[in-house]
Enzyme design. Structure first.
Site, PDB file in Angstrom:
ATOM      1  CG  ASN A 132      -9.911  -2.225   1.945  1.00 32.51           C
ATOM      2  OD1 ASN A 132      -9.029  -1.442   1.844  1.00 32.51           O
ATOM      3  ND2 ASN A 132      -9.590  -3.631   1.613  1.00 32.51           N
TER       4      ASN A 132
ATOM      5  CD  GLU B 110      -7.827   0.585  -2.423  1.00 38.37           C
ATOM      6  OE1 GLU B 110      -7.063  -0.579  -1.890  1.00 38.37           O
ATOM      7  OE2 GLU B 110      -7.872   1.068  -3.543  1.00 38.37           O
TER       8      GLU B 110
ATOM      9  CB  CYS C  32     -10.883  -0.945  -4.271  1.00 42.29           C
ATOM     10  SG  CYS C  32     -10.453  -2.233  -3.219  1.00 42.29           S
ATOM     11  N   GLY C  33     -10.296  -3.244  -6.864  1.00 42.66           N
ATOM     12  CA  GLY C  33     -10.924  -4.599  -7.437  1.00 42.66           C
ATOM     13  C   GLY C  33     -11.408  -5.468  -6.478  1.00 42.66           C
TER      14      GLY C  33
ATOM     15  CB  CYS D 108      -4.356  -5.257  -5.036  1.00 43.21           C
ATOM     16  SG  CYS D 108      -4.967  -3.538  -5.914  1.00 43.21           S
TER      17      CYS D 108
ATOM     18  CG  ASN E  54      -1.978  -1.029   1.209  1.00 42.41           C
ATOM     19  OD1 ASN E  54      -2.651  -1.282   0.213  1.00 42.41           O
ATOM     20  ND2 ASN E  54      -2.152  -1.793   2.282  1.00 42.41           N
TER      21      ASN E  54
END
Length: 273
Positions: A190, A208, A217-218, A79, A70
């Site tokens: 998150n 996040e 954000c996946g 991620c 991060n």
């Protein structure tokens, strides 16, 4: 040191090829590189390394491993946007010999399929695994309390579907660091704020942990789709998730989930640590 810059629905990353993990990538170094004024600027770093060189790896040592950090220097388990960009890099640089392959992460192995790609643009589908619903919880942002579904995607999420919230209202919200139940989310969380499901589509914004608000954000889009389907009384289905950085497709079945979306490699260069 060579690097690349890329993004997946504008969730942006610095790619650092480092097969043997020879670079001392300290938290301070990560913070400096991700700084948008004094560094290159990014939501995180993707180090391209073999799993054999990662001490805490639990996957096949021969796999390519997405060593994700991060922007605040902390390690992250997974991620979804990053893994699409990571797959794009491996495939476009001929580091794999097939369009369908496995990638190691701290959340385990993720299977990816590169649907189309060139050196700068791709579309990638990722097997995101089976979302684990951990229960209901709340968070507080600016004195506004949001109730949501706890979803573990290898990393923790609180996906909050807000009744009656329009896409315009969502865009106007002021998001900041949430307060949350630290016993429920001991590793942080998150937070996704999500509109109700309409015509198989939701809109989402995300805060996040370790980064702040990002354009996408996946893993968060999968958590959002899971929560939106549950809110609509459904357990499975395909959901188009619109985020500030674009749109992705999430498919949830009884056996797992997939995330399909774009990837872009926008720059190559060299840097000095």
């Amino acid at each position: 040191m060579p690097f690349a810059k890329g993004h997946a629905t504008e969730n942006d990353f610095i790619i650092i090829p480092d097969v043997d993990a020879s670079i001392n990538l300290t938290p301070d170094t990560v913070v400096a590189l991700c700084d948008r004024r004094a560094g290159i600027g990014a939501d995180g770093i993707l180090r391209v390394v073999k799993a054999a060189a990662i001490e805490d790896s639990t996957v096949d040592p021969a796999l390519w491993f997405m060593d994700y950090r991060n922007a605040d220097g902390s390690l992250a388990e997974m991620c979804g946007n990053g893994v699409r960009l990571f797959a794009h890099w491996l495939y476009s640089r001929r580091l794999v010999d097939s369009a369908s392959f496995d990638i190691g992460t701290r959340a385990g192995v993720r299977h990816v399929e590169v649907l189309e790609a060139n050196a700068t643009a791709a579309r990638v589908r990722v097997d995101m695994g089976l979302p684990e619903v951990t229960g209901l919880s709340t968070c507080d942002m600016n004195g506004q309390v949001f109730a949501g579904l706890g979803v573990d995607m290898g990393n923790p999420h609180l996906a909050c579907v807000v009744p009656g919230l329009s896409s315009a209202d969502l865009a106007a919200l002021e998001l900041n660091a949430p307060s949350f139940d630290q016993e429920f989310f001991p590793q942080g969380v998150n937070v996704e704020i999500v509109t109700e499901l309409s015509a198989d589509t939701v809109s989402m914004r995300v805060w996040e942990r370790g980064v702040g608000e990002t354009r996408s954000c996946g893993t968060g889009t999968v958590a959002a789709a899971c929560a939106a389907l549950a809110d609509a009384g459904k357990g499975t289905g395909t959901v188009w998730v619109q985020v500030p950085g674009g749109e992705v497709e999430v498919e949830l079945s009884e056996n797992g989930s997939t995330l399909t979306g774009p990837s872009a490699i926008i720059a190559l260069g060299e840097l000095t640590i």
